[in-house]
Structure formats: structure tokens, C-alpha cells
Design a protein around this motif. Sequence first.
Motif, PDB file in Angstrom:
ATOM      1  N   TYR A 170       0.824  -1.208   0.000  1.00 35.84           N
ATOM      2  CA  TYR A 170       0.000   0.000   0.000  1.00 35.84           C
ATOM      3  C   TYR A 170       0.858   1.259   0.000  1.00 35.84           C
ATOM      4  CZ  TYR A 170      -3.806  -3.259   0.933  1.00 35.84           C
ATOM      5  OH  TYR A 170      -4.709  -4.290   0.846  1.00 35.84           O
ATOM      6  N   ALA A 171       2.061   1.178   0.539  1.00 40.41           N
ATOM      7  CA  ALA A 171       2.977   2.317   0.421  1.00 40.41           C
ATOM      8  C   ALA A 171       3.331   2.534  -1.049  1.00 40.41           C
ATOM      9  CB  ALA A 171       4.233   2.063   1.247  1.00 40.41           C
ATOM     10  N   LYS A 172       3.547   1.441  -1.765  1.00 40.91           N
ATOM     11  CA  LYS A 172       3.816   1.527  -3.206  1.00 40.91           C
ATOM     12  C   LYS A 172       2.627   2.152  -3.928  1.00 40.91           C
ATOM     13  CE  LYS A 172       4.246  -1.552  -7.220  1.00 40.91           C
ATOM     14  NZ  LYS A 172       2.860  -1.485  -7.663  1.00 40.91           N
ATOM     15  N   LEU A 173       1.409   1.796  -3.466  1.00 40.15           N
ATOM     16  CA  LEU A 173       0.202   2.351  -4.071  1.00 40.15           C
ATOM     17  C   LEU A 173       0.137   3.866  -3.868  1.00 40.15           C
ATOM     18  CD1 LEU A 173      -2.290   1.216  -5.560  1.00 40.15           C
ATOM     19  CD2 LEU A 173      -3.448   1.141  -3.356  1.00 40.15           C
ATOM     20  N   ILE A 179       5.012   6.184  -2.094  1.00 36.33           N
ATOM     21  CA  ILE A 179       5.951   6.610  -1.064  1.00 36.33           C
ATOM     22  C   ILE A 179       6.904   5.451  -0.762  1.00 36.33           C
ATOM     23  CG2 ILE A 179       4.399   8.307  -0.036  1.00 36.33           C
ATOM     24  CD1 ILE A 179       3.580   6.273   2.034  1.00 36.33           C
ATOM     25  N   PRO A 180       8.042   5.704  -0.113  1.00 36.77           N
ATOM     26  CA  PRO A 180       9.002   4.630   0.181  1.00 36.77           C
ATOM     27  C   PRO A 180       8.342   3.475   0.928  1.00 36.77           C
ATOM     28  CG  PRO A 180       9.989   6.762   0.637  1.00 36.77           C
ATOM     29  CD  PRO A 180       8.550   7.021   0.322  1.00 36.77           C
ATOM     30  N   PRO A 181       8.603   2.232   0.537  1.00 30.65           N
ATOM     31  CA  PRO A 181       7.958   1.067   1.167  1.00 30.65           C
ATOM     32  C   PRO A 181       8.136   1.009   2.680  1.00 30.65           C
ATOM     33  CG  PRO A 181       9.134   0.419  -0.819  1.00 30.65           C
ATOM     34  CD  PRO A 181       9.489   1.845  -0.572  1.00 30.65           C
ATOM     35  N   VAL A 182       9.268   1.500   3.177  1.00 22.83           N
ATOM     36  CA  VAL A 182       9.506   1.420   4.617  1.00 22.83           C
ATOM     37  C   VAL A 182       8.485   2.251   5.400  1.00 22.83           C
ATOM     38  CG1 VAL A 182      11.102   3.390   4.826  1.00 22.83           C
ATOM     39  CG2 VAL A 182      11.346   1.400   6.347  1.00 22.83           C
ATOM     40  N   ILE A 183       7.892   3.283   4.764  1.00 19.95           N
ATOM     41  CA  ILE A 183       6.856   4.093   5.422  1.00 19.95           C
ATOM     42  C   ILE A 183       5.648   3.213   5.753  1.00 19.95           C
ATOM     43  CG2 ILE A 183       5.330   6.095   5.199  1.00 19.95           C
ATOM     44  CD1 ILE A 183       8.244   6.845   5.386  1.00 19.95           C
ATOM     45  N   GLY A 184       5.353   2.268   4.863  1.00 19.40           N
ATOM     46  CA  GLY A 184       4.256   1.343   5.127  1.00 19.40           C
ATOM     47  C   GLY A 184       4.523   0.472   6.335  1.00 19.40           C
ATOM     48  N   GLY A 224      13.869  -2.383  -3.782  1.00 20.08           N
ATOM     49  CA  GLY A 224      15.083  -1.600  -3.567  1.00 20.08           C
ATOM     50  C   GLY A 224      15.401  -1.474  -2.087  1.00 20.08           C
ATOM     51  N   PRO A 225      16.464  -0.755  -1.756  1.00 18.20           N
ATOM     52  CA  PRO A 225      16.956  -0.686  -0.369  1.00 18.20           C
ATOM     53  C   PRO A 225      15.895  -0.228   0.626  1.00 18.20           C
ATOM     54  CG  PRO A 225      18.508   0.324  -1.889  1.00 18.20           C
ATOM     55  CD  PRO A 225      17.266   0.059  -2.677  1.00 18.20           C
ATOM     56  N   LEU A 226      15.856  -0.884   1.790  1.00 13.66           N
ATOM     57  CA  LEU A 226      14.981  -0.501   2.892  1.00 13.66           C
ATOM     58  C   LEU A 226      15.843  -0.213   4.117  1.00 13.66           C
ATOM     59  CD1 LEU A 226      12.094  -3.152   2.663  1.00 13.66           C
ATOM     60  CD2 LEU A 226      11.993  -0.771   1.979  1.00 13.66           C
ATOM     61  N   LYS A 227      15.578   0.934   4.759  1.00 11.98           N
ATOM     62  CA  LYS A 227      16.376   1.333   5.914  1.00 11.98           C
ATOM     63  C   LYS A 227      16.058   0.475   7.134  1.00 11.98           C
ATOM     64  CE  LYS A 227      16.547   6.242   4.603  1.00 11.98           C
ATOM     65  NZ  LYS A 227      16.153   7.603   5.026  1.00 11.98           N
ATOM     66  N   PHE A 263      15.800  -5.722  12.345  1.00 16.87           N
ATOM     67  CA  PHE A 263      16.646  -6.834  11.894  1.00 16.87           C
ATOM     68  C   PHE A 263      16.342  -7.375  10.492  1.00 16.87           C
ATOM     69  CE2 PHE A 263      16.155  -7.178  16.577  1.00 16.87           C
ATOM     70  CZ  PHE A 263      17.466  -6.865  16.936  1.00 16.87           C
ATOM     71  N   LEU A 264      15.080  -7.273  10.029  1.00 17.96           N
ATOM     72  CA  LEU A 264      14.712  -7.970   8.797  1.00 17.96           C
ATOM     73  C   LEU A 264      14.423  -7.063   7.609  1.00 17.96           C
ATOM     74  CD1 LEU A 264      12.278 -10.635  10.339  1.00 17.96           C
ATOM     75  CD2 LEU A 264      14.725 -10.869   9.857  1.00 17.96           C
ATOM     76  N   ALA A 265      14.336  -5.771   7.846  1.00 18.08           N
ATOM     77  CA  ALA A 265      13.935  -4.855   6.768  1.00 18.08           C
ATOM     78  C   ALA A 265      14.774  -5.009   5.499  1.00 18.08           C
ATOM     79  CB  ALA A 265      13.970  -3.404   7.264  1.00 18.08           C
ATOM     80  N   PRO A 266      16.092  -5.075   5.581  1.00 14.69           N
ATOM     81  CA  PRO A 266      16.887  -5.195   4.340  1.00 14.69           C
ATOM     82  C   PRO A 266      16.543  -6.430   3.503  1.00 14.69           C
ATOM     83  CG  PRO A 266      18.292  -4.593   6.187  1.00 14.69           C
ATOM     84  CD  PRO A 266      16.964  -4.946   6.762  1.00 14.69           C
TER      85      PRO A 266
END
Length: 633
Positions: free
Chosen positions: A95-98, A101-106, A296-299, A408-411
Motif C-alpha cells: 500500500y505504500a507503493k500504491l 511513497i518509500p515502502p519502509v513508510i508502510g 530496492g533498499p529498505l532502511k 533486523f529484517l527490513a533489508p
Amino acid sequence: MGTVNSDDGGVAKVSFATPRTFATTFKSDLKETLFPDDPFHDFNGKTLPEKAKKSIKYFVPVFQWLPSYTRKLFMYDLLAGVTIASLAIPQGISYAKLANIPPVIGLYSSFVPPLIYAVFGNSKYLAVGTVASSSLIIAGAIEKRVHEADDPQLYLNLIFTATLISGVIQLILGVFRLGILVDFLSHSTITGFMGGTATIICLQQLKGIFGLKHFTTHTDVVSVIKAIFKYKHEIRWECTLVGVIFLIFLHLAKMVKQKKPKLFWVAAIAPMAVVAIGCIFAYAADAKKYGIAIVGPLKKGINPSSLKNLDFNPKYISAPIEAGVITAFVALAEGIAIGRSFALMANQQIDGNKEMIAFGLMNIVGSLTSCYLTTGPFSKTAVNYNAGCKTQMTNVVMAICMMLTLFFLAPLFSYTPLVALSAIIMSAMLGLIEYEKAYHLFKTDKFDFLICMAAFLGVAFISMDVGLMLSVGLALVRALLYVSRPASSKLGNIPDTGLYRDVEQYPGAISIPKTLVLQLGSPIYFANSSYIRERILRWVRDEQASKDSQGDDVEYVLLDLGGVTSIDITGVETLFEIRRSLEVQEIKVVIVNPRLEVMEKLIVTNFVDKIGRDRIFLSIQDAIEGCKFSLEQ
């Protein structure tokens, strides 16, 4: 006159008590408007500390269930919380992609808001998270001013600002107990809006399914179809094949849940399985070579502060305001409706105003901690309910799981193929197009069906805000028709009973000689008073035409006001006009069973003195007997 025999054989008289003071009536009306559930009913006789304790429990629901929380309840909530967390990860990224916005925001949005809801939320079963409809609404509104590709940071700042505005509106509605405003989003409107939104979201995901690099920024069906044909040369069969496989897998998981409800967890973990399989596939096969794009990269790390990101620049503020207002109401209507639905399944109730406060607070705090708009998604709440959750603690468990994921798992999720996210979104949205419910509306209420289709077609072929306004507009027109053209009926006596009923509904009901009995069933005020006057006079005219042929003139018109809850000055003047018009024809007006507020208004406007207290009765039977007595004099 003005009396009726009571059940115990005595005589009950019409009450002409002195009208209540303005302060008394205002306090009563205010209480009924803002506190219909009377939340402080058990405060009487309590000491100040007890009242303070009850107030805290009322306004902060966590203090209602936490003191009696047990390890056994936690085991249920732990299982449910972990289950919905597995759904929150792919949904958050998707839904962040929808929303562009950056996926990590979701992922951030499934960490902080659930903690806030666990403290202030009123529903045991509601699972907090982002939703597709609000994601698309926010993106559509912000992109009217700023495109994500042109200035990603400004675009994100305006998303946070829209979330703050939405939260403030929701909080204000809850604090001032204005939940009635959300009721203007009727069931038909929500059904059509969600169906139309699901349709355009599914079409938008064709970009990911086909692996297209270019696409339209418009959301309507025609623009999307044109874009697909325009860029058909960019379609990658490899990407399409992977997308179709994922869609089939998700559909099969749903079928398993439908055929064997106890295996609900299969459908719940299916999106997470798609993400995991997609990540492994993308990493092992180097998916980019085949035109399959990845997230792509996730913080790593939990939510950073976004206070400095809020942007109230007058040049752009109109977009966040538009997005905030629309999503505030849509998210409230969706979240509260879902919460109430699952509460009813467990024979429980939730307070809509408390939910507004909880939604408002979690979106305000969320906007300050790098989250965008959240509410109660149906899919996640359904999984939470089926997983056996017992309290709001499930949201805390989900938040802790998200925190561990972010640390720990975001990347690991950076290899998620975009086509996998598109498949997850499409699979979820297909379930929101409720064909059977629309058909049910068509069979049972054509106007409700029209309201539903106005929302669906408006959203699908024009835009979401236009579709919503068209549908709400039609619903308001219908409400105004009900208000300005209230129902009235002629009553007759059902033989061998003392009952008086609508002669149209009960054709066997007998008319009363020389008497016309009319029942009014709505408040009388400026918007409908002219219609009521004309309708009563028409009833009299038609009755006279019928009675004349039988040699039986109408001498009394009885107005049953038992269903009239209120009357304004224009309404009282209308009664005066009706009385004058009928007196010219030597027809007397009799009032039956006026309610307290109506009687008070008739007393202070001297209508009672004009018509005479002997023309006001407690029941139709008593009024008819009184009229017969007068006719015999």
C-alpha cells in the motif's frame, strides 16, 4: 373531553403542564444529540474519586481491560498478533507503493499507530494498518500539486501533512461527538465507493503485472486502458507469468479458507509467502535481467521523527487539506463499520465517538513519526478475529513484531519483486467488489442501487472525489425528499378491535362517520409544513367528495400527532392555517396524543387556547367518542 379511561379503570387526563424552561430543554436536547448512549449514567451517587476513576476508564479504554488481563488471554492475543503481523508486512509495503511513497513508510505505519490504538481504541477485534482506498486517495490528491517523480521529498512531506490534517479532523469529530456526520456516508455509498476504488486499484496494478516502465498518472478506467495499449510494447512476458502464478496462488489460498474456515491462517500467511518466495526468486535468479523490478533498499531502524517534514506552504496546502478531509471521513466510515460488524458477531458494541478519538490520535502521532494514514482494514481485522484475539493487546504484539522486523529484517525485503506486491494488492481488492450486495440493492431498493452505482461509476470513470460527491449528493437528495415529503395516512377502525390503522395497508378498516382521522409521522417544521398543509387539505377534499356521494359530510378532522417528535414556529403557524381553512368549511380540528415537546410549543404559541383544551385527546378512540358526544348535542 380531553380524557381517556386508564388501564386500572381510572380517568387519565391530557397533560397541560407548564412548559419546561429553555435551559432544561436545551440540556435535554444536547444530551440526546451528543450523548445518546448516556455514558455517565452510573455516576449518580458516586464519590469524586470514583467518578474520576470511571472517567479515566471511559476516555482511556486500556484501563478497562488491562487490570484484569491474564496470561491465558495473552496466549490467544500472541497468536493473533503474530498472524496479523505476517499480513501487515506485505500489506504495508504494497500500500505504500500504491501511495507512491518509500515502502519502509508502510512498515512504519504498522508500528506506532497500533500502539496508540491499543490504548485508546474501543474494539477488541480491530487490527490497525494502512488501506488501499485511503492510499490511493492521498496519492491522487497530492499529485494534483506535486508529482512524486518531480520532488519525492516534498511529495512525502505533503503526505505526512495530509495525515496530520486527517487525524485532527477525526479527533475533533470524536471530541465533539459528531459521529452523525459520518452517517452521511450510507451503506450504499460505501459499497459503491469501495467497489469502484477496488476496480481502479486493480487496473493500476496492471503496470506491475505487465512490467511496464511508463504508465498514466490518472486513475480512471479509460486512461488506464489507453495507457496499456499505448505502452504495450513494454510488456514483459516473464513479469506477467510470475504475476499470474502469484495471483493463482493467492486465489487458491482464499479458496482453502472459504471451504475450510478453520484453515483461515492459510489465506492469512499467503501474502507473506508470496513476498518470501518473490524475494528468494529475485535474489537467486537476478530478476532485473528479465525486466522484473524490485522494491530496492529498505532502511533499518524504527520510525524517525517527521515533525520537521510537515509542510504548510500556502502554495501546496490545498492538496493535503483535500486529501485529509476526504480520507478522514472515508477512513472513519470504513474503520467504524468494520469494528461494529465484528463486534456484533460477538454480541458486543463499540462507541463510534471513542473510535474517532482513537483514529485521530493515532494519525496525529503517526504523522509526527513518519507514518501515513491508518485505519482498520477489513482483511487484517477478519484475520485477527478468526485467529481468536481477545483484547486490543493483539495490536501491541503486531507492533512489537514490526519493530523487530524494522530492526533486523527490513533489508531482506529489499528484493521483493514489484509484481509480487501488485499481485497481493489485486488479490485483496477483488474481494472488495461486492457484486452480490449490489444485486441485492437492485432487487430491494432501486434508489439505493442508484446511489451505489453513482459512487462506483463516478470513481471508476471520473475520479474518487467526484464519485464520492455524486453518491453522497444523491443520498442527501433522497434524505431531503423524505424530510420535505413526509408520510401521512388516513386511519380506519379494524372491525371488532379498538385499533386504528392505515386504510391503504388494511383495506378492511372502516371509516368513521362524519370524521376523518389522519396520522402524521414526522416532525413538522419549515421544510415540510407547506406540503403537510396541502396534503391534509387534499385528504379533506377527497374525503368530502366521497362522503358527499353518501350524504355524510365531514365535520371533524382528527390529527394524530403521536409520531410528530417536534414542531417549529412555522409548523405551528401551519396548524393555525389548517384550522382556519377548515373552519371556513365548518370542519373542526381535533388534536390527538401530542408529545411533550410538541405540546409545550402548542401551549407557548397559544394554539391550545385558540383550539380549546377540550379539542385535545390522549387517544383516537377517546377523540372519536368525544366527537360523537358533540354531534349528539
